[in-house]
Design a protein around this motif. Structure first.
Motif, mmCIF file in Angstrom:
data_model
loop_
_atom_site.group_PDB
_atom_site.id
_atom_site.type_symbol
_atom_site.label_atom_id
_atom_site.label_comp_id
_atom_site.label_asym_id
_atom_site.label_seq_id
_atom_site.Cartn_x
_atom_site.Cartn_y
_atom_site.Cartn_z
ATOM 1 N N PHE A 33 0.849 -1.191 0.000
ATOM 2 C CA PHE A 33 0.000 0.000 0.000
ATOM 3 C C PHE A 33 0.886 1.243 0.000
ATOM 4 N N GLU A 34 0.368 2.330 -0.544
ATOM 5 C CA GLU A 34 1.018 3.625 -0.377
ATOM 6 C C GLU A 34 0.469 4.232 0.902
ATOM 7 N N VAL A 35 1.347 4.574 1.847
ATOM 8 C CA VAL A 35 0.917 4.967 3.183
ATOM 9 C C VAL A 35 1.225 6.440 3.427
ATOM 10 N N TRP A 36 0.179 7.181 3.856
ATOM 11 C CA TRP A 36 0.337 8.562 4.298
ATOM 12 C C TRP A 36 0.093 8.607 5.806
ATOM 13 N N VAL A 37 0.689 9.594 6.498
ATOM 14 C CA VAL A 37 0.516 9.699 7.947
ATOM 15 C C VAL A 37 0.157 11.126 8.324
ATOM 16 N N ALA A 38 -0.587 11.245 9.410
ATOM 17 C CA ALA A 38 -0.902 12.543 10.024
ATOM 18 C C ALA A 38 -1.027 12.295 11.518
ATOM 19 N N GLN A 39 -0.543 13.276 12.339
ATOM 20 C CA GLN A 39 -0.515 13.069 13.785
ATOM 21 C C GLN A 39 -1.634 13.793 14.529
ATOM 22 N N ASP A 40 -2.534 14.449 13.805
ATOM 23 C CA ASP A 40 -3.703 15.060 14.450
ATOM 24 C C ASP A 40 -4.793 15.256 13.405
ATOM 25 N N GLY A 41 -6.005 15.574 13.900
ATOM 26 C CA GLY A 41 -7.154 15.694 13.011
ATOM 27 C C GLY A 41 -7.035 16.828 12.019
ATOM 28 N N GLU A 42 -6.531 17.990 12.470
ATOM 29 C CA GLU A 42 -6.402 19.131 11.561
ATOM 30 C C GLU A 42 -5.463 18.805 10.402
ATOM 31 N N THR A 70 -13.088 14.733 13.768
ATOM 32 C CA THR A 70 -12.404 14.631 12.469
ATOM 33 C C THR A 70 -13.266 13.877 11.465
ATOM 34 N N CYS A 71 -13.823 12.743 11.906
ATOM 35 C CA CYS A 71 -14.678 11.938 11.020
ATOM 36 C C CYS A 71 -15.920 12.724 10.617
ATOM 37 N N ASP A 72 -16.514 13.456 11.559
ATOM 38 C CA ASP A 72 -17.718 14.238 11.268
ATOM 39 C C ASP A 72 -17.435 15.271 10.189
ATOM 40 N N ARG A 73 -16.279 15.919 10.260
ATOM 41 C CA ARG A 73 -15.920 16.933 9.255
ATOM 42 C C ARG A 73 -15.662 16.282 7.888
ATOM 43 N N LEU A 74 -15.005 15.134 7.911
ATOM 44 C CA LEU A 74 -14.735 14.435 6.639
ATOM 45 C C LEU A 74 -16.032 14.024 5.947
ATOM 46 N N LYS A 75 -16.984 13.520 6.725
ATOM 47 C CA LYS A 75 -18.249 13.068 6.142
ATOM 48 C C LYS A 75 -19.133 14.230 5.704
ATOM 49 N N ALA A 81 -16.607 12.509 1.660
ATOM 50 C CA ALA A 81 -17.667 11.779 2.378
ATOM 51 C C ALA A 81 -17.643 10.280 2.105
ATOM 52 N N ASP A 82 -17.212 9.876 0.909
ATOM 53 C CA ASP A 82 -17.269 8.459 0.544
ATOM 54 C C ASP A 82 -16.014 7.681 0.909
ATOM 55 N N VAL A 95 -20.742 2.190 23.601
ATOM 56 C CA VAL A 95 -21.248 3.529 23.258
ATOM 57 C C VAL A 95 -20.302 4.226 22.308
ATOM 58 N N ASP A 96 -18.987 4.103 22.555
ATOM 59 C CA ASP A 96 -18.011 4.733 21.675
ATOM 60 C C ASP A 96 -18.026 4.098 20.292
ATOM 61 N N LYS A 97 -18.168 2.775 20.250
ATOM 62 C CA LYS A 97 -18.199 2.106 18.954
ATOM 63 C C LYS A 97 -19.431 2.544 18.159
ATOM 64 N N VAL A 98 -20.569 2.580 18.840
ATOM 65 C CA VAL A 98 -21.800 2.986 18.164
ATOM 66 C C VAL A 98 -21.697 4.424 17.677
ATOM 67 N N LYS A 99 -21.101 5.300 18.486
ATOM 68 C CA LYS A 99 -20.954 6.695 18.087
ATOM 69 C C LYS A 99 -20.104 6.806 16.836
ATOM 70 N N GLY A 100 -19.004 6.026 16.794
ATOM 71 C CA GLY A 100 -18.134 6.063 15.615
ATOM 72 C C GLY A 100 -18.846 5.589 14.368
ATOM 73 N N LEU A 101 -19.590 4.486 14.487
ATOM 74 C CA LEU A 101 -20.306 3.954 13.333
ATOM 75 C C LEU A 101 -21.417 4.894 12.891
ATOM 76 N N SER A 102 -22.067 5.567 13.859
ATOM 77 C CA SER A 102 -23.150 6.494 13.506
ATOM 78 C C SER A 102 -22.620 7.720 12.783
ATOM 79 N N LEU A 103 -21.356 8.036 12.973
ATOM 80 C CA LEU A 103 -20.755 9.180 12.275
ATOM 81 C C LEU A 103 -20.362 8.838 10.838
#
Length: 435
Positions: A33-42, A70-75, A81-82, A95-103
């Motif tokens: 894979f070609e891998v990119w990295v970032a150390q924070d959401g911004e 971060t996920c909310d902004r991307l979507k 979004a895709d 609860v955390d898992k459900v929140k992530g999937l709901s986003l």
């Protein structure tokens, strides 16, 4: 997933922990894979603003905006979004898992990582993402092609109708056959395209349904939100009806293909030599083309077709011309019911019978129970330009041309008998073999 000559799939890792970044980077890099990295959401949001990865591995607990934000902004961004997002976290609370999937995330990986699991989930969601994109693209292309072909065929049929008028007037019957054959040929192209894509779409849908069934087997007790959504979309009915829908589409495409074959059979243009053909195929082709006139419309009743086909050998003839004779005679029978003279026929019927006269001739009889033809008209039926129809409704060439085809070009006989108030019958006799 990719060959050396293909572009590598891009995975963006977003995590503030350098050790995690290093482990995941090496794992995915070794997997080509070609891998990119970032150390924070911004930084991640800024990075995808320049180029889009194929998948994002997103940590939840990070400085600044967390993974959820971060996920909310991307979507929320149509451009990103895709992109499939897989959350990574040491948090194991449902609860955390459900929140992530709901986003909008597609999966959830719990730290510490199991490298084989990470790699398997990345490959799975990339495959699902690419399959979804491929299906959407093919659907768009299919819709565009169908629209283009529909417009082309509509124009071709319009041109065909205009040419038919000129054709009857000029007796250039071969042109009609060529045009109909051209339309039939054009129908084959989009039908083949539809058939090919339906097969692929059926395979993709089957794979997706199998994947969903696997989830249901291994996760039989989903969270309430998923259960509610399944009820909302009527998941059981969808799973049952979707394959049926694809099957119905295949049946429709097959019907179009059969129409194309009939058009090609009707429009045979082999006028230079006579060939041995099945007469019944020509009759069926003519009926198919005139089918729209047999249906009930307004005050006109549906016309019943009664067929009594005998056992006939192949007949040597000019197929395109003989088919045109059948077309003219059946159309005249339909016209008899549409003239609205006298009392309307209660049960309009056209009977088509074929039989072997002897070792040398066959006979085709086309009869109707319409108003019939007066005796004073019978003797003039086959004269050129003679018609009993109102001005603009007929040219008087159909029966004249049919007579020339049967008698002069095939050495046969064409006759008509009629009883006013009871109906009319045309009889066509042609030799089985031409001398």
């Amino acid at each position: 997933m990719n060959t050396d000559s293909e572009k590598k799939d891009i995975v963006l890792i977003v995590d503030d922990n350098s050790n995690n970044l290093g482990v995941l980077y090496n794992l995915l890099d070794d997997a080509s894979f070609e891998v990119w990295v970032a150390q924070d959401g911004e930084s991640a949001i800024e990075k995808v603003g320049y180029a889009l990865p194929n998948l994002i591995l997103l940590d939840i607990m990070m400085p600044g905006i967390d993974g959820f934000e971060t996920c909310d902004r991307l979507k929320a961004n149509p451009l990103t979004a895709d992109i499939p997002v897989i959350f990574m976290s040491a948090l194991s609370d449902t609860v955390d898992k459900v929140k992530g999937l709901s986003l909008g995330a597609v999966d959830y990986i719990t730290k510490p990582f199991q490298q084989e699991e990470v790699l398997a989930r990345v490959k799975l969601h990339l495959k699902l993402h690419f399959l979804t994109q491929k299906i959407e693209k093919q659907n768009q292309e299919l819709e565009q092609r169908v629209q283009e072909r529909t417009a082309e065929l509509s124009q071709a049929l319009h041109n065909l109708q205009q040419t038919q008028v000129q054709l009857v007037q000029t007796e250039k019957m071969s042109s009609l056959g060529q045009l109909v054959a051209g339309v039939a040929h054009e129908i084959n192209n989009p039908v083949s395209f539809i058939f090919g894509n339906l097969n692929h779409a059926s395979d993709y849908i089957r794979d997706l349904l199998s994947h969903l069934e696997a989830y249901q087997q291994h996760y039989p007790n989903p969270v309430p939100q998923i259960t509610a959504h399944a009820e909302e979309i009527e998941l059981d009915y969808l799973l049952e009806d979707l394959p049926n829908m694809i099957t119905s589409m295949k049946v429709g495409a097959d019907r179009i293909s059969n129409i194309s074959v009939s058009l090609q059979n009707f429009s045979r243009t082999d006028t230079s030599t006579k060939v041995a053909v099945n007469i019944h195929e020509g009759l069926e082709s003519a009926l198919l083309i005139l089918r729209y006139r047999l249906k009930a419309c307004g005050n006109s009743k549906a016309i019943e077709i009664v067929k009594e086909y005998g056992k006939l050998p192949l007949v040597e003839c000019y197929p395109g011309q003989i088919n045109q004779v059948f077309m003219n005679l059946i159309a005249n029978a339909i016209d008899a019911f549409e003239e609205k003279t006298g009392e309307a026929v209660r049960n309009p019927t056209i009977s088509i019978r074929t039989e072997l006269v002897n070792d040398n001739f066959i006979r085709i009889r086309i009869a109707d129970n319409g108003p019939g033809i007066p005796e004073s008209v019978l003797s003039k039926l086959f004269e050129a330009f003679f018609t009993t129809k109102p001005t603009g409704k007929g040219t008087g060439l159909g029966l004249s041309i049919s007579y020339q085809i049967v008698v002069e070009k095939h050495g046969g006989q064409l006759s008509c008998s009629s009883v006013p108030g009871q109906g009319t019958e045309f009889s066509v006799e042609i030799p089985i073999k031409q001398s």
